[in-house]
Enzyme design. Structure first.
Site, PDB file in Angstrom:
ATOM      1  CE  LYS A 144       2.264   7.614  -5.988  1.00  0.00           C
ATOM      2  NZ  LYS A 144       2.207   6.856  -4.706  1.00  0.00           N
TER       3      LYS A 144
ATOM      4  CD  GLU B 239      -1.775  14.453  -9.863  1.00  0.00           C
ATOM      5  OE1 GLU B 239      -0.803  15.216  -9.905  1.00  0.00           O
ATOM      6  OE2 GLU B 239      -2.660  14.537  -8.999  1.00  0.00           O
TER       7      GLU B 239
ATOM      8  NE  ARG C 160      -5.922  18.097 -11.486  1.00  0.00           N
ATOM      9  CZ  ARG C 160      -5.378  18.783 -12.499  1.00  0.00           C
ATOM     10  NH1 ARG C 160      -5.984  18.832 -13.680  1.00  0.00           N
ATOM     11  NH2 ARG C 160      -4.226  19.419 -12.333  1.00  0.00           N
TER      12      ARG C 160
ATOM     13  CE1 TYR D 134       1.968  12.413  -5.391  1.00  0.00           C
ATOM     14  CE2 TYR D 134       0.607  13.225  -7.196  1.00  0.00           C
ATOM     15  CZ  TYR D 134       0.813  12.332  -6.161  1.00  0.00           C
ATOM     16  OH  TYR D 134      -0.124  11.365  -5.893  1.00  0.00           O
TER      17      TYR D 134
ATOM     18  CB  THR E 261      -1.452   9.409  -8.764  1.00  0.00           C
ATOM     19  OG1 THR E 261      -2.081  10.494  -9.420  1.00  0.00           O
ATOM     20  CG2 THR E 261       0.047   9.534  -9.035  1.00  0.00           C
TER      21      THR E 261
ATOM     22  CB  ILE F 117      -9.844  29.788  -8.708  1.00  0.00           C
ATOM     23  CG1 ILE F 117     -11.094  29.667  -7.841  1.00  0.00           C
ATOM     24  CG2 ILE F 117      -9.971  28.968  -9.992  1.00  0.00           C
ATOM     25  CD1 ILE F 117     -11.461  28.267  -7.460  1.00  0.00           C
TER      26      ILE F 117
HETATM   27  P1  NAD Z   1      -1.768  11.783   2.333  1.00  0.00           P
HETATM   28  O1  NAD Z   1      -0.730  12.833   2.100  1.00  0.00           O
HETATM   29  O2  NAD Z   1      -3.088  12.184   2.892  1.00  0.00           O
HETATM   30  O3  NAD Z   1      -1.189  10.651   3.277  1.00  0.00           O
HETATM   31  C1  NAD Z   1       0.101  10.153   3.179  1.00  0.00           C
HETATM   32  C2  NAD Z   1       0.415   9.368   4.441  1.00  0.00           C
HETATM   33  O4  NAD Z   1       1.741   8.825   4.315  1.00  0.00           O
HETATM   34  C3  NAD Z   1       0.431  10.235   5.708  1.00  0.00           C
HETATM   35  O5  NAD Z   1      -0.225   9.559   6.755  1.00  0.00           O
HETATM   36  C4  NAD Z   1       1.898  10.426   6.018  1.00  0.00           C
HETATM   37  O6  NAD Z   1       2.172  10.589   7.401  1.00  0.00           O
HETATM   38  C5  NAD Z   1       2.485   9.109   5.482  1.00  0.00           C
HETATM   39  N1  NAD Z   1       3.897   9.244   5.087  1.00  0.00           N
HETATM   40  C6  NAD Z   1       4.443  10.203   4.294  1.00  0.00           C
HETATM   41  N2  NAD Z   1       5.762   9.971   4.141  1.00  0.00           N
HETATM   42  C7  NAD Z   1       6.052   8.843   4.845  1.00  0.00           C
HETATM   43  C8  NAD Z   1       7.233   8.105   5.061  1.00  0.00           C
HETATM   44  N3  NAD Z   1       8.397   8.487   4.515  1.00  0.00           N
HETATM   45  N4  NAD Z   1       7.169   6.979   5.811  1.00  0.00           N
HETATM   46  C9  NAD Z   1       5.990   6.572   6.366  1.00  0.00           C
HETATM   47  N5  NAD Z   1       4.842   7.253   6.210  1.00  0.00           N
HETATM   48  C10 NAD Z   1       4.863   8.376   5.460  1.00  0.00           C
HETATM   49  O7  NAD Z   1      -1.922  11.064   0.929  1.00  0.00           O
HETATM   50  P2  NAD Z   1      -3.218  10.426   0.252  1.00  0.00           P
HETATM   51  O8  NAD Z   1      -3.938  11.479  -0.475  1.00  0.00           O
HETATM   52  O9  NAD Z   1      -3.923   9.603   1.251  1.00  0.00           O
HETATM   53  O10 NAD Z   1      -2.534   9.492  -0.828  1.00  0.00           O
HETATM   54  C11 NAD Z   1      -2.186   8.139  -0.508  1.00  0.00           C
HETATM   55  C12 NAD Z   1      -1.622   7.460  -1.735  1.00  0.00           C
HETATM   56  O11 NAD Z   1      -2.576   7.489  -2.786  1.00  0.00           O
HETATM   57  C13 NAD Z   1      -0.377   8.165  -2.283  1.00  0.00           C
HETATM   58  O12 NAD Z   1       0.518   7.178  -2.725  1.00  0.00           O
HETATM   59  C14 NAD Z   1      -0.895   8.986  -3.461  1.00  0.00           C
HETATM   60  O13 NAD Z   1       0.099   9.130  -4.433  1.00  0.00           O
HETATM   61  C15 NAD Z   1      -2.035   8.087  -3.949  1.00  0.00           C
HETATM   62  N6  NAD Z   1      -3.151   8.787  -4.624  1.00  0.00           N
HETATM   63  C16 NAD Z   1      -3.751   9.860  -4.057  1.00  0.00           C
HETATM   64  C17 NAD Z   1      -4.850  10.468  -4.691  1.00  0.00           C
HETATM   65  C18 NAD Z   1      -5.585  11.632  -4.073  1.00  0.00           C
HETATM   66  O14 NAD Z   1      -6.479  12.207  -4.724  1.00  0.00           O
HETATM   67  N7  NAD Z   1      -5.311  12.002  -2.832  1.00  0.00           N
HETATM   68  C19 NAD Z   1      -5.293   9.981  -5.921  1.00  0.00           C
HETATM   69  C20 NAD Z   1      -4.627   8.867  -6.493  1.00  0.00           C
HETATM   70  C21 NAD Z   1      -3.572   8.276  -5.817  1.00  0.00           C
HETATM   71  P1  TYD Z   2      -5.317  19.337  -5.787  1.00  0.00           P
HETATM   72  O1  TYD Z   2      -6.456  19.100  -4.853  1.00  0.00           O
HETATM   73  O2  TYD Z   2      -4.046  19.913  -5.232  1.00  0.00           O
HETATM   74  O3  TYD Z   2      -5.044  17.969  -6.558  1.00  0.00           O
HETATM   75  P2  TYD Z   2      -4.090  17.672  -7.859  1.00  0.00           P
HETATM   76  O4  TYD Z   2      -3.202  18.834  -8.096  1.00  0.00           O
HETATM   77  O5  TYD Z   2      -3.330  16.476  -7.410  1.00  0.00           O
HETATM   78  O6  TYD Z   2      -5.034  17.407  -8.988  1.00  0.00           O
HETATM   79  O7  TYD Z   2      -5.820  20.307  -6.930  1.00  0.00           O
HETATM   80  C1  TYD Z   2      -6.948  19.991  -7.724  1.00  0.00           C
HETATM   81  C2  TYD Z   2      -7.093  21.064  -8.765  1.00  0.00           C
HETATM   82  O8  TYD Z   2      -7.408  22.302  -8.123  1.00  0.00           O
HETATM   83  C3  TYD Z   2      -5.805  21.341  -9.539  1.00  0.00           C
HETATM   84  O9  TYD Z   2      -6.134  21.640 -10.892  1.00  0.00           O
HETATM   85  C4  TYD Z   2      -5.215  22.554  -8.864  1.00  0.00           C
HETATM   86  C5  TYD Z   2      -6.444  23.312  -8.399  1.00  0.00           C
HETATM   87  N1  TYD Z   2      -6.281  24.111  -7.157  1.00  0.00           N
HETATM   88  C6  TYD Z   2      -6.697  25.444  -7.129  1.00  0.00           C
HETATM   89  O10 TYD Z   2      -7.199  25.998  -8.130  1.00  0.00           O
HETATM   90  N2  TYD Z   2      -6.550  26.138  -5.960  1.00  0.00           N
HETATM   91  C7  TYD Z   2      -5.995  25.585  -4.834  1.00  0.00           C
HETATM   92  O11 TYD Z   2      -5.859  26.266  -3.792  1.00  0.00           O
HETATM   93  C8  TYD Z   2      -5.583  24.208  -4.877  1.00  0.00           C
HETATM   94  C9  TYD Z   2      -4.964  23.536  -3.682  1.00  0.00           C
HETATM   95  C10 TYD Z   2      -5.755  23.506  -6.063  1.00  0.00           C
END
Ligand code: NAD
Ligand code: TYD
Length: 348
Positions: free
Chosen positions: A160, A133, A220, A156, A131, A212
């Protein structure tokens, strides 16, 4: 035959990535290892669950014995590591769960891959999905580059960042062929409704408050999830070993502007009066240590590998809203039970 281990394939990004690889590469055998935590949902993969080149295994990435069994059985030539605890708010309440999965889990996976591949790294890839982040928080200007110093500020992002460091350490120390990508915020179908966009879509549909944090001025950089999966595909096949690639949408929104845009589009789709959904906006206590702004510079990926986002935000967000409106059953299922308890605790 390439036999590929995808971890966390039942989650949001993992399910899009798994679908892309299973359908685009019938010559690969894809094994999806997922613990099915609250965020993992096999309904995300219903359309490909019977594909001949796909196998699901329920299990945890910290279970070294299970990983060894799977490497024995499938002789993986590549790992696409997506499994993680991924929600910042949950990491504030339970940081150790993030250390366990994101740090210990990643290290266990690295160690197992190294042990099994040690005699021959040719043609092997350990791809770590990470990520933006990890780079910390920006002020009003500037971007995150691949060489920006790590400065994680939430449990988090710290977990990571630690996992990224372990991946690089295995490259430098043992020569494990790794690739890392650091992506900005994703949105799209199958996004669990604890994250901002699906949470707001769900709450607008149900006429519930749109929470919010703080003043809503945090920024973001949003990318459609299928564009992220496409970038991973390109980096996996063409990216340089040992390198990091930033992935981002060049699409910055303050949270409040984004939520207002969602409200505007949903008023039209739900045939509400203009301004009706925006009345649900509710300012709540800010997130502890809330990072102000994330913004990715993805020039390296564009210039080296030719990737650019395929969707404009307006199109992507319209597609996403339509998906949630057409898949109310999915939304109902994931917002029941354990998740509901968590959700009620968070916003009481
Ligand atoms: P998510 O929370 O939707 O999915 C995570 C998946 O991992 C789930 O299916 C969960 O069951 C599985 N999991 C969790 N712990 C586990 C364990 N110990 N063993 C096996 N499986 C396990 O997450 P996501 O949003 O799809 O993110 C996926 C990856 O991408 C993560 O590494 C996250 O850091 C990265 N990422 C996410 C975003 C975003 O905006 N969501 C952006 C950049 C990077
Ligand atoms: P989120 O979707 O949790 O992603 P991340 O924290 O990984 O960027 O949040 C996106 C942005 O929205 C973040 O600045 C936090 C804000 N946020 C709210 O304002 N209200 C909410 O209920 C949530 C979940 C997030």
């Amino acid at each position: 035959m390439t036999t590929l281990l995808i971890t966390g394939g039942a989650g949001f990004i993992g399910s899009h990535l798994t679908r892309l690889f299973v359908t685009k590469y019938p010559e690969y055998h894809i094994v999806n290892l997922d613990e099915l935590t609250y965020a993992g949902n096999l309904e995300n993969l219903q359309d490909i669950e019977n594909a001949p080149n796909y196998t699901f295994v329920k299990g945890n990435i910290i279970d070294a014995a299970l990983l060894q069994q799977l490497f024995n059985k499938y002789a993986f030539t590549a790992v696409l590591h997506c499994a993680a605890e991924s929600h910042v708010d949950r990491s504030i309440t339970d940081p150790l769960a993030f250390v366990k999965t994101n740090v210990l889990g990643t290290a266990t996976l690295l160690q197992t891959a190294k042990d099994n591949w040690k005699n021959d790294f040719t043609g092997k890839i350990f791809y770590h999905i990470s990520t933006d982040e990890v780079y910390g928080s920006l002020g009003d200007t500037g971007f995150f580059y691949e060489n920006t110093a790590y400065d994680p500020r939430s449990p988090y992002s710290a977990s990571k960042a630690s996992s990224d460091h372990f991946v690089r350490a295995f490259y430098h120390t043992y020569g494990l062929p790794v690739k890392i990508s650091n992506c900005s915020n994703n949105y799209g179908p199958f996004h669990f409704p604890e994250k901002l966009i699906p949470l707001c879509i769900h709450n607008i549909i149900n006429n519930k408050p749109l929470p919010i944090y703080g003043k809503g001025e945090n920024v973001r950089d949003w990318l459609f999830v299928e564009d992220h999966a496409r970038a991973i595909d390109i980096i996996f096949h063409k990216g340089k070993t040992g390198e990091t690639y930033n992935i981002g949408g060049h699409n910055e929104w303050t949270n409040i502007a984004l939520v207002k845009e969602l409200c505007k589009q949903m008023d039209i789709k739900l045939r509400r009066e203009p301004g009706d959904s925006a009345k649900l906006i509710t300012y709540v206590t800010d997130r502890a240590g809330h990072d102000l702004r994330y913004a990715i510079d993805a020039t390296k990926l564009k210039e080296e590998l030719g990737w650019v986002p395929s969707l404009q935000f307006e199109e992507g967000i319209a597609k996403t809203i339509d998906w949630y409106l057409e898949n109310s059953e999915w939304l109902r299922d994931v917002t029941s039970g354990a998740y509901k308890e968590y959700y009620e605790g968070l916003y009481k």
